[in-house]
Design a protein around this motif. Structure first.
Motif, PDB file in Angstrom:
ATOM      1  N   ALA A 181      12.930  92.099  61.942  1.00  0.00           N
ATOM      2  CA  ALA A 181      14.189  90.512  62.471  1.00  0.00           C
ATOM      3  C   ALA A 181      15.295  90.865  63.458  1.00  0.00           C
ATOM      4  CB  ALA A 181      14.969  90.702  61.658  1.00  0.00           C
ATOM      5  N   GLY A 182      15.101  92.998  63.210  1.00  0.00           N
ATOM      6  CA  GLY A 182      16.496  93.028  64.506  1.00  0.00           C
ATOM      7  C   GLY A 182      15.573  93.326  65.949  1.00  0.00           C
ATOM      8  N   LYS A 183      14.546  93.933  66.062  1.00  0.00           N
ATOM      9  CA  LYS A 183      14.023  94.085  66.995  1.00  0.00           C
ATOM     10  C   LYS A 183      13.023  93.389  67.549  1.00  0.00           C
ATOM     11  CE  LYS A 183      10.473  97.924  69.572  1.00  0.00           C
ATOM     12  NZ  LYS A 183      11.833  98.180  70.129  1.00  0.00           N
ATOM     13  N   TYR A 184      12.217  92.738  66.662  1.00  0.00           N
ATOM     14  CA  TYR A 184      11.239  91.321  66.932  1.00  0.00           C
ATOM     15  C   TYR A 184      11.491  90.348  66.501  1.00  0.00           C
ATOM     16  CZ  TYR A 184       8.581  95.668  67.092  1.00  0.00           C
ATOM     17  OH  TYR A 184       7.879  96.686  67.595  1.00  0.00           O
ATOM     18  N   GLY A 185      12.916  89.032  66.010  1.00  0.00           N
ATOM     19  CA  GLY A 185      12.559  88.377  65.638  1.00  0.00           C
ATOM     20  C   GLY A 185      12.299  87.690  64.260  1.00  0.00           C
ATOM     21  N   LEU A 186      11.599  88.593  63.915  1.00  0.00           N
ATOM     22  CA  LEU A 186      10.453  87.787  62.856  1.00  0.00           C
ATOM     23  C   LEU A 186      10.677  88.476  61.529  1.00  0.00           C
ATOM     24  CD1 LEU A 186       7.252  89.442  64.897  1.00  0.00           C
ATOM     25  CD2 LEU A 186       7.915  86.588  64.871  1.00  0.00           C
ATOM     26  N   ALA A 187      12.201  87.546  61.799  1.00  0.00           N
ATOM     27  CA  ALA A 187      12.803  87.807  60.078  1.00  0.00           C
ATOM     28  C   ALA A 187      11.766  86.748  59.189  1.00  0.00           C
ATOM     29  CB  ALA A 187      14.163  87.175  59.727  1.00  0.00           C
ATOM     30  N   PRO A 188      11.323  87.810  57.634  1.00  0.00           N
ATOM     31  CA  PRO A 188      10.982  87.065  56.285  1.00  0.00           C
ATOM     32  C   PRO A 188      12.014  85.628  55.914  1.00  0.00           C
ATOM     33  CG  PRO A 188      10.412  88.936  57.038  1.00  0.00           C
ATOM     34  CD  PRO A 188      11.927  89.755  58.121  1.00  0.00           C
ATOM     35  N   ARG A 189      11.362  85.455  56.160  1.00  0.00           N
ATOM     36  CA  ARG A 189      12.102  83.592  55.600  1.00  0.00           C
ATOM     37  C   ARG A 189      11.456  83.398  54.365  1.00  0.00           C
ATOM     38  NH1 ARG A 189      16.395  84.458  57.645  1.00  0.00           N
ATOM     39  NH2 ARG A 189      16.744  83.738  60.053  1.00  0.00           N
ATOM     40  N   SER A 190      10.088  83.981  53.453  1.00  0.00           N
ATOM     41  CA  SER A 190       9.069  83.341  52.633  1.00  0.00           C
ATOM     42  C   SER A 190       8.233  84.735  52.662  1.00  0.00           C
ATOM     43  CB  SER A 190       8.760  82.083  52.543  1.00  0.00           C
ATOM     44  OG  SER A 190       7.248  82.102  53.502  1.00  0.00           O
ATOM     45  N   MET A 191       8.072  84.413  50.900  1.00  0.00           N
ATOM     46  CA  MET A 191       7.041  85.506  50.528  1.00  0.00           C
ATOM     47  C   MET A 191       5.981  84.747  49.344  1.00  0.00           C
ATOM     48  SD  MET A 191       8.816  89.055  50.608  1.00  0.00           S
ATOM     49  CE  MET A 191      10.287  88.778  49.525  1.00  0.00           C
ATOM     50  N   LEU A 192       4.769  85.085  49.747  1.00  0.00           N
ATOM     51  CA  LEU A 192       4.222  84.986  48.110  1.00  0.00           C
ATOM     52  C   LEU A 192       3.503  86.229  47.433  1.00  0.00           C
ATOM     53  CD1 LEU A 192       2.488  82.666  46.258  1.00  0.00           C
ATOM     54  CD2 LEU A 192       0.828  83.135  48.024  1.00  0.00           C
ATOM     55  N   GLU A 193       4.221  86.336  46.281  1.00  0.00           N
ATOM     56  CA  GLU A 193       3.430  87.676  45.422  1.00  0.00           C
ATOM     57  C   GLU A 193       2.722  87.965  44.562  1.00  0.00           C
ATOM     58  OE1 GLU A 193       7.208  90.966  46.202  1.00  0.00           O
ATOM     59  OE2 GLU A 193       7.809  88.392  45.885  1.00  0.00           O
ATOM     60  N   HIS A 194       1.898  87.746  44.421  1.00  0.00           N
ATOM     61  CA  HIS A 194       0.850  88.124  43.335  1.00  0.00           C
ATOM     62  C   HIS A 194       1.029  89.741  42.004  1.00  0.00           C
ATOM     63  CE1 HIS A 194      -1.224  84.964  44.396  1.00  0.00           C
ATOM     64  NE2 HIS A 194      -1.257  85.085  45.298  1.00  0.00           N
ATOM     65  N   LEU A 195       1.142  89.728  40.981  1.00  0.00           N
ATOM     66  CA  LEU A 195       1.584  90.714  40.279  1.00  0.00           C
ATOM     67  C   LEU A 195       0.107  90.988  38.947  1.00  0.00           C
ATOM     68  CD1 LEU A 195       4.301  89.538  40.553  1.00  0.00           C
ATOM     69  CD2 LEU A 195       5.184  90.832  38.899  1.00  0.00           C
ATOM     70  N   ASP A 196      -0.307  92.294  39.107  1.00  0.00           N
ATOM     71  CA  ASP A 196      -1.058  92.469  38.790  1.00  0.00           C
ATOM     72  C   ASP A 196      -0.853  94.248  38.100  1.00  0.00           C
ATOM     73  OD1 ASP A 196      -3.493  90.837  38.395  1.00  0.00           O
ATOM     74  OD2 ASP A 196      -2.685  91.154  41.228  1.00  0.00           O
ATOM     75  N   PRO A 197      -1.371  94.095  36.747  1.00  0.00           N
ATOM     76  CA  PRO A 197      -1.969  95.498  35.497  1.00  0.00           C
ATOM     77  C   PRO A 197      -2.629  96.337  36.779  1.00  0.00           C
ATOM     78  CG  PRO A 197      -2.108  94.091  34.238  1.00  0.00           C
ATOM     79  CD  PRO A 197      -1.773  93.700  35.551  1.00  0.00           C
ATOM     80  N   VAL A 198      -2.692  97.444  36.780  1.00  0.00           N
ATOM     81  CA  VAL A 198      -3.871  98.718  37.192  1.00  0.00           C
ATOM     82  C   VAL A 198      -3.580  99.641  36.851  1.00  0.00           C
ATOM     83  CG1 VAL A 198      -3.765  97.097  39.524  1.00  0.00           C
ATOM     84  CG2 VAL A 198      -2.215  98.857  39.589  1.00  0.00           C
ATOM     85  N   ARG A 221       1.460  90.949  48.449  1.00  0.00           N
ATOM     86  CA  ARG A 221       2.562  90.293  49.346  1.00  0.00           C
ATOM     87  C   ARG A 221       2.626  89.647  50.147  1.00  0.00           C
ATOM     88  NH1 ARG A 221       6.281  93.690  48.731  1.00  0.00           N
ATOM     89  NH2 ARG A 221       6.384  94.717  50.688  1.00  0.00           N
ATOM     90  N   THR A 222       2.207  88.561  50.114  1.00  0.00           N
ATOM     91  CA  THR A 222       2.473  88.334  51.916  1.00  0.00           C
ATOM     92  C   THR A 222       3.489  87.718  52.543  1.00  0.00           C
ATOM     93  OG1 THR A 222      -0.046  87.992  51.809  1.00  0.00           O
ATOM     94  CG2 THR A 222       1.683  86.559  53.856  1.00  0.00           C
ATOM     95  N   ALA A 223       4.436  88.154  53.793  1.00  0.00           N
ATOM     96  CA  ALA A 223       5.527  87.801  54.297  1.00  0.00           C
ATOM     97  C   ALA A 223       5.468  86.341  55.198  1.00  0.00           C
ATOM     98  CB  ALA A 223       6.496  88.705  54.269  1.00  0.00           C
ATOM     99  N   ASP A 236       1.634  96.758  47.240  1.00  0.00           N
ATOM    100  CA  ASP A 236       2.713  97.366  46.306  1.00  0.00           C
ATOM    101  C   ASP A 236       2.648  98.312  45.112  1.00  0.00           C
ATOM    102  OD1 ASP A 236       4.156  97.830  48.518  1.00  0.00           O
ATOM    103  OD2 ASP A 236       5.734  96.406  47.904  1.00  0.00           O
ATOM    104  N   LEU A 237       2.390  99.239  44.523  1.00  0.00           N
ATOM    105  CA  LEU A 237       2.384 100.170  42.962  1.00  0.00           C
ATOM    106  C   LEU A 237       3.849 100.908  42.329  1.00  0.00           C
ATOM    107  CD1 LEU A 237      -0.918 101.921  43.937  1.00  0.00           C
ATOM    108  CD2 LEU A 237      -1.305  99.699  42.715  1.00  0.00           C
ATOM    109  N   PHE A 238       3.843  99.688  41.621  1.00  0.00           N
ATOM    110  CA  PHE A 238       5.451 100.758  41.017  1.00  0.00           C
ATOM    111  C   PHE A 238       5.009 101.425  39.462  1.00  0.00           C
ATOM    112  CE2 PHE A 238       6.760  97.320  43.678  1.00  0.00           C
ATOM    113  CZ  PHE A 238       8.116  97.563  43.447  1.00  0.00           C
ATOM    114  N   ARG A 239       6.088 102.166  39.553  1.00  0.00           N
ATOM    115  CA  ARG A 239       5.945 102.730  37.722  1.00  0.00           C
ATOM    116  C   ARG A 239       6.666 102.307  36.875  1.00  0.00           C
ATOM    117  NH1 ARG A 239       7.223 109.169  38.141  1.00  0.00           N
ATOM    118  NH2 ARG A 239       7.287 108.930  35.994  1.00  0.00           N
TER     119      ARG A 239
END
Length: 264
Positions: A181-198, A221-223, A236-239
Motif C-alpha cells: 500500500a505505502g510504496k506501490y499504491g496497491l493496498a489489498p481491498r479483498s481476499m479469498l481464503e481457503h482453509l485445509d488441514p494438512v 489466500r489471494t489478495a 500460510d501454515l499455522f500451528r
C-alpha cells in the motif's frame, strides 16, 4: 524454561461436593496461571511431589494434567529432563478483515518476531501465475517467513507477489500488505481464503519446531487491490496448538413469509 518448585498454596480439595478432584486441580492450576504465579515456560513440580502435596493419587493428577494439555494450557515432555510446562498462550488470527497476521500478531504479542527465510525472484508456478493473472513462468517475488510469538514459532508463511521493482530491497519482516500500500499504491481491498488441514513435512516441521507429520492448518489466500488487481498469492501454515483462527459474521433478520403484510 524455569523449574517452579512452589505453585502457590496447594488447595484443600473438597470432598463430597460433586466436583471431582481432578477438576478442582485443573481450576487451581488455571488460577495460578491467571494470577501470574506460573508463567509460560515454567515447569511444574514432578508428579510424585505434586500429587503428594495435593493428597491425591498420581492417576488423579495425571487426569488433570492431561485435560490441561488437551486444552493447550500445558505441554508435557517425556523423559528425565521433561515434565509438565506452562504453554505459551495461543495467538488469535481473525480472517474477517484484511489486516494481515503480522499486524494482528504485533498488536497482541509485544514479543512477536519475524525471521525471513527466502526473498527472491522466481518463475511463477502455474497455480501462482493463474492466481496473479500472469502467464506461467513469468517472474514473481517469493517471500517466505517464520512468525514467532514468545519462545516458539507459530506460522510459516510463503507469499508470491508481482515482480515489483525494489520490493526485495525493502524490510520484509513487517506487514507485506502495508508495504504494497505505502510504496506501490496497491493496498489489498479483498481476499479469498481457503482453509485445509494438512500435516507437516520434514522441512516445515524443522522450521516450526514440531515433529514431521504433526497437524497444521493451511490458509491459501489471494489478495486483490481496488479494481480487482491481484497483488498477492500466499500459502500460510499455522500451528493449531499455538494459533486460534476465527471469523466474524452478522445475522440479518429473516425474510418475512410469503403473503406477510407489514403493520400499519
Amino acid at each position: 524454561m524455569s523449574v517452579c518448585g512452589v505453585v502457590g498454596t496447594p488447595p484443600e480439595l473438597e470432598r463430597g461436593t460433586g466436583v471431582p478432584a481432578h477438576v478442582q486441580i485443573e481450576r487451581w492450576l488455571l488460577g495460578s496461571i491467571g494470577r501470574g504465579e506460573l508463567a509460560p515456560g515454567d515447569r511444574l513440580p514432578g508428579e510424585r511431589e505434586l500429587a503428594g502435596r495435593l493428597g491425591v493419587s498420581r492417576m488423579t493428577l495425571r487426569q488433570a494434567l492431561a485435560r490441561l494439555e488437551l486444552d493447550g494450557v500445558l505441554v508435557r515432555v517425556p523423559g528425565r529432563s521433561g515434565g509438565a510446562f506452562v504453554a505459551e498462550p495461543r495467538a488469535d488470527c481473525d480472517l474477517t478483515g484484511v489486516a494481515g497476521f503480522t499486524e494482528q500478531l504485533r498488536r497482541a504479542h509485544p514479543r512477536a518476531r519475524t525471521r525471513v527465510l527466502t526473498a527472491r525472484t522466481v518463475p511463477a508456478p502455474a497455480p501462482v501465475a493463474a492466481a496473479l493473472g500472469l502467464a506461467a513462468g513469468e517472474p514473481v517475488h517469493e517471500v517466505a517467513r517464520v512468525r514467532s510469538a514468545g519462545r516458539s514459532p507459530v506460522a510459516l508463511e510463503r507469499s508470491f507477489l508481482p515482480a515489483l521493482p525494489g520490493l526485495l530491497e525493502e524490510d520484509l519482516s513487517g506487514p507485506l500488505h502495508a508495504l504494497l500500500a505505502g510504496k506501490y499504491g496497491l493496498a489489498p481491498r479483498s481476499m479469498l481464503e481457503h482453509l485445509d488441514p494438512v500435516v507437516a513435512t520434514a522441512e516445515e516441521a524443522a522450521e516450526l519446531g514440531i515433529e514431521p507429520g504433526a497437524p497444521l492448518m493451511r490458509i491459501e489466500r489471494t489478495a486483490r487491490a481496488a479494481g480487482g488487481t491481484p497483488v498477492e498469492h500466499a500459502r500460510d501454515l499455522f500451528r493449531p496448538d499455538r494459533v486460534r483462527i476465527s471469523t466474524r459474521s452478522g445475522l440479518s433478520a429473516p425474510a418475512p413469509p410469503p403473503g406477510h403484510r407489514a403493520g400499519p
